[in-house]
Enzyme design. Structure first.
Site, PDB file in Angstrom:
ATOM      1  N   ARG A  81      28.952  -7.291  43.690  1.00  0.00           N
ATOM      2  CA  ARG A  81      29.418  -6.153  44.496  1.00  0.00           C
ATOM      3  C   ARG A  81      28.208  -5.445  45.089  1.00  0.00           C
ATOM      4  O   ARG A  81      27.347  -4.973  44.348  1.00  0.00           O
ATOM      5  CB  ARG A  81      30.226  -5.184  43.612  1.00  0.00           C
ATOM      6  N   HIS A 125      28.923   3.630  50.299  1.00  0.00           N
ATOM      7  CA  HIS A 125      28.480   4.051  48.967  1.00  0.00           C
ATOM      8  C   HIS A 125      27.500   5.214  49.153  1.00  0.00           C
ATOM      9  O   HIS A 125      26.313   5.090  48.842  1.00  0.00           O
ATOM     10  CB  HIS A 125      27.861   2.869  48.215  1.00  0.00           C
ATOM     11  N   GLU A 170      33.863   6.154  45.060  1.00  0.00           N
ATOM     12  CA  GLU A 170      33.876   7.443  44.357  1.00  0.00           C
ATOM     13  C   GLU A 170      33.940   8.632  45.306  1.00  0.00           C
ATOM     14  O   GLU A 170      32.936   9.345  45.511  1.00  0.00           O
ATOM     15  CB  GLU A 170      32.659   7.549  43.430  1.00  0.00           C
ATOM     16  N   ASN A 298      35.803   2.868  38.681  1.00  0.00           N
ATOM     17  CA  ASN A 298      34.496   2.987  38.030  1.00  0.00           C
ATOM     18  C   ASN A 298      34.709   3.826  36.786  1.00  0.00           C
ATOM     19  O   ASN A 298      35.061   5.005  36.886  1.00  0.00           O
ATOM     20  CB  ASN A 298      33.488   3.692  38.940  1.00  0.00           C
ATOM     21  N   TYR A 300      33.116   4.963  33.099  1.00  0.00           N
ATOM     22  CA  TYR A 300      31.997   5.041  32.164  1.00  0.00           C
ATOM     23  C   TYR A 300      32.344   5.902  30.958  1.00  0.00           C
ATOM     24  O   TYR A 300      31.918   5.645  29.856  1.00  0.00           O
ATOM     25  CB  TYR A 300      30.790   5.690  32.848  1.00  0.00           C
ATOM     26  N   GLU A 357      32.876  -0.732  38.295  1.00  0.00           N
ATOM     27  CA  GLU A 357      31.626  -0.336  37.632  1.00  0.00           C
ATOM     28  C   GLU A 357      31.910   0.066  36.198  1.00  0.00           C
ATOM     29  O   GLU A 357      32.911   0.731  35.904  1.00  0.00           O
ATOM     30  CB  GLU A 357      30.962   0.887  38.299  1.00  0.00           C
TER      31      GLU A 357
HETATM   32  C1  NOJ Z   1      28.584   5.505  39.871  1.00  0.00           C
HETATM   33  C2  NOJ Z   1      27.961   5.249  41.205  1.00  0.00           C
HETATM   34  O1  NOJ Z   1      28.843   4.536  42.033  1.00  0.00           O
HETATM   35  C3  NOJ Z   1      26.620   4.554  41.116  1.00  0.00           C
HETATM   36  O2  NOJ Z   1      26.016   4.676  42.359  1.00  0.00           O
HETATM   37  C4  NOJ Z   1      25.792   5.155  40.001  1.00  0.00           C
HETATM   38  O3  NOJ Z   1      24.499   4.667  39.981  1.00  0.00           O
HETATM   39  C5  NOJ Z   1      26.492   4.890  38.693  1.00  0.00           C
HETATM   40  N1  NOJ Z   1      27.773   5.548  38.714  1.00  0.00           N
HETATM   41  C6  NOJ Z   1      25.736   5.366  37.454  1.00  0.00           C
HETATM   42  O4  NOJ Z   1      25.604   6.747  37.490  1.00  0.00           O
END
Ligand code: NOJ
Length: 451
Positions: A81, A125, A170, A298, A300, A357
């Site tokens: 990606r 992005h 995002e 995405n 985390y 992500e």
């Molecule tokens: C989301 C973002 O899309 C990416 O650009 C960023 O580096 C990562 N999170 C980690 O923070």
């Protein structure tokens, strides 16, 4: 002693990949006619980025892509990606196309394919051309209109070889966090009505991207948004806490996902906006809610929720000593990868979800005698992937997973200090060293199960 029981397999044809973005790896900030982006400008202002770092050189991937693709291939990757830099294609945001920028990605995509990698291209992005910011940025309809032409141009140029398109990355991070706070470019604090309008304009851009893929993408072209939805984990997995966590999910994600899936702003969102409601023109929601082919998430980190006193959903504040990666916001919450996709599928009926992500950033990934033993990353990823496979086995339609990131890179305001890569980058010499996690991930992809 018995051998450890193998972790369940991911589905056949599950898409395993890694991700990166133009502004974070390419460098070459003013090469071949590229225009200035809002992040180039923002990074130049003293105090905005840790240690005064800028994206000007980054991983120099602009000049080293063939070598990087060869490395990806050696690491067993088949899907990558990447994002296209809007200011390389239209240095002023709209108007004249920069032929050298267009040609650059032609060559890059050819090289990707020649290395056996399938491209998943993010159209936007965060690197908005600064010239468009100067004309109002996402506050103004000028941006979605210019974006429409940019999307048409890149889908026409690359659609014969690129079949997977991600519209925007995002939305929160270049709207509410960029115009309602100072940590993301352009980092200007505007009143709530303006902030809500930036979200509306981003949704319009998403709609234009879907339209562009339908009109020019050719056979087999697919597209979807990448959203960083707010995820809530039920403290216990009892029906009551699950319902409470889902209610929190719905409320937190209304602004972006309701217009896309339901063609309008939810009354609850409009109540949240009060007098700061976005202005909507005739036809906007028809554009915004054209069906896409998948949803990218995405994921985390997450917050926790439970059924509180009186039966109401209650968010539990994450305590300060809760385990996390080195990024303050990145709490160790593996179940985010279970409940995030599950709620997205249940609430919006999405049938094709990709984790676009997931990863973790640390400051102490160092290379000693040619090796980087990032055991912390392996443990982190392993715990998340086990929750992802649990979700899939419970029927959540997750079709793929992209690890962030292939290379250590420019981590926005954390500059080069915060390393998210599977591959260590020495930013002085540009030397690449695959970390232990890269070998582990290669084996996971090959076995199609968590090892
Ligand atoms: C989301 C973002 O899309 C990416 O650009 C960023 O580096 C990562 N999170 C980690 O923070």
């Amino acid at each position: 002693m018995h051998a450890a029981k193998a972790s369940p397999a991911f589905p056949a044809r599950f898409v395993w990949g890694a991700a990166a973005a133009a502004a974070q790896i390419e460098g070459a900030a003013r090469v071949d006619g590229k225009g200035e982006s809002v992040w180039d400008r923002y990074a130049r202002k003293h105090g905005n980025i840790l240690h005064g770092d800028t994206p000007a050189v980054a991983c120099d991937h602009y000049h080293r892509y063939a070598e990087d693709f060869a490395l990806m291939r050696r690491l067993g990757l088949k899907h990558y990606r990447l994002s296209i830099s809007w200011p390389r294609i239209f240095p002023a945001g709209d108007g004249a196309v920069n032929q050298r920028g267009l040609d650059y990605y032609q060559a890059l995509i050819d090289s990707l394919l020649a290395h056996g990698l399938t491209p998943w291209v993010t159209m936007f992005h965060w690197d908005l051309p600064q010239a468009l910011e100067d004309r109002g940025g996402w506050r103004s309809r000028v941006v979605p209109e210019a974006f429409a032409t940019y999307a048409d141009t890149i889908v026409r140029a690359y659609g014969d070889r690129v079949k997977n398109w991600i519209t925007l990355n995002e939305i929160r991070c270049f709207t509410s966090m960029a115009y309602g706070a100072t940590g993301k470019a352009p980092g200007v604090i505007e009143p709530p009505a303006v902030v809500n309008q930036t979200i509306h304009h981003a949704l319009l851009a998403h709609g234009h991207a879907v339209r562009a893929v339908r009109e020019h993408g050719g056979r087999g072209a697919r597209c979807g948004l990448t959203d960083n939805c707010d995820v809530f984990i039920p403290v216990t997995e009892s029906a009551a806490d699950v319902a409470a966590a889902q209610a929190c999910f719905v409320r937190a994600n209304l602004a972006i996902l309701d217009p896309i899936y339901r063609g309008g702003y939810a009354p609850a969102y409009l109540r949240q906006c009060g007098s700061a409601r976005p202005r909507v023109a005739r036809g906007d929601f028809a554009l915004i809610s054209q069906p896409a082919d998948f949803l990218g998430l995405n994921i985390y980190s997450a917050q926790f929720a439970r059924r509180g006193a009186g039966g109401r959903p209650e968010k539990i504040p994450t305590p300060p000593h809760y385990p996390r990666a080195d990024s303050e916001w990145l709490k160790h919450t593996p179940r985010a990868l279970y409940w995030g996709p599950r709620f997205a599928a249940e609430v919006y009926g999405e049938k094709n979800i990709y984790i676009t992500e997931n990863g973790c950033g640390y400051d102490d990934d160092t290379v000693t005698r040619g090796e980087c033993h990032d055991l912390h990353r392996v443990e982190f990823l392993r715990s998340y992937l086990r929750e992802l496979v649990r979700a899939i086995r419970d029927g959540v339609p997750v079709r793929g997973y992209f690890l962030w990131s292939i290379l250590d890179n420019f981590e926005w305001t954390d500059g080069y200090a915060r390393r998210f890569g599977l591959v260590h980058v020495d930013f002085k010499t540009q030397r690449r060293t695959p970390k232990l996690s890269a070998r582990w991930y290669r084996d996971v992809m090959a076995a199609n199960r968590v090892l």
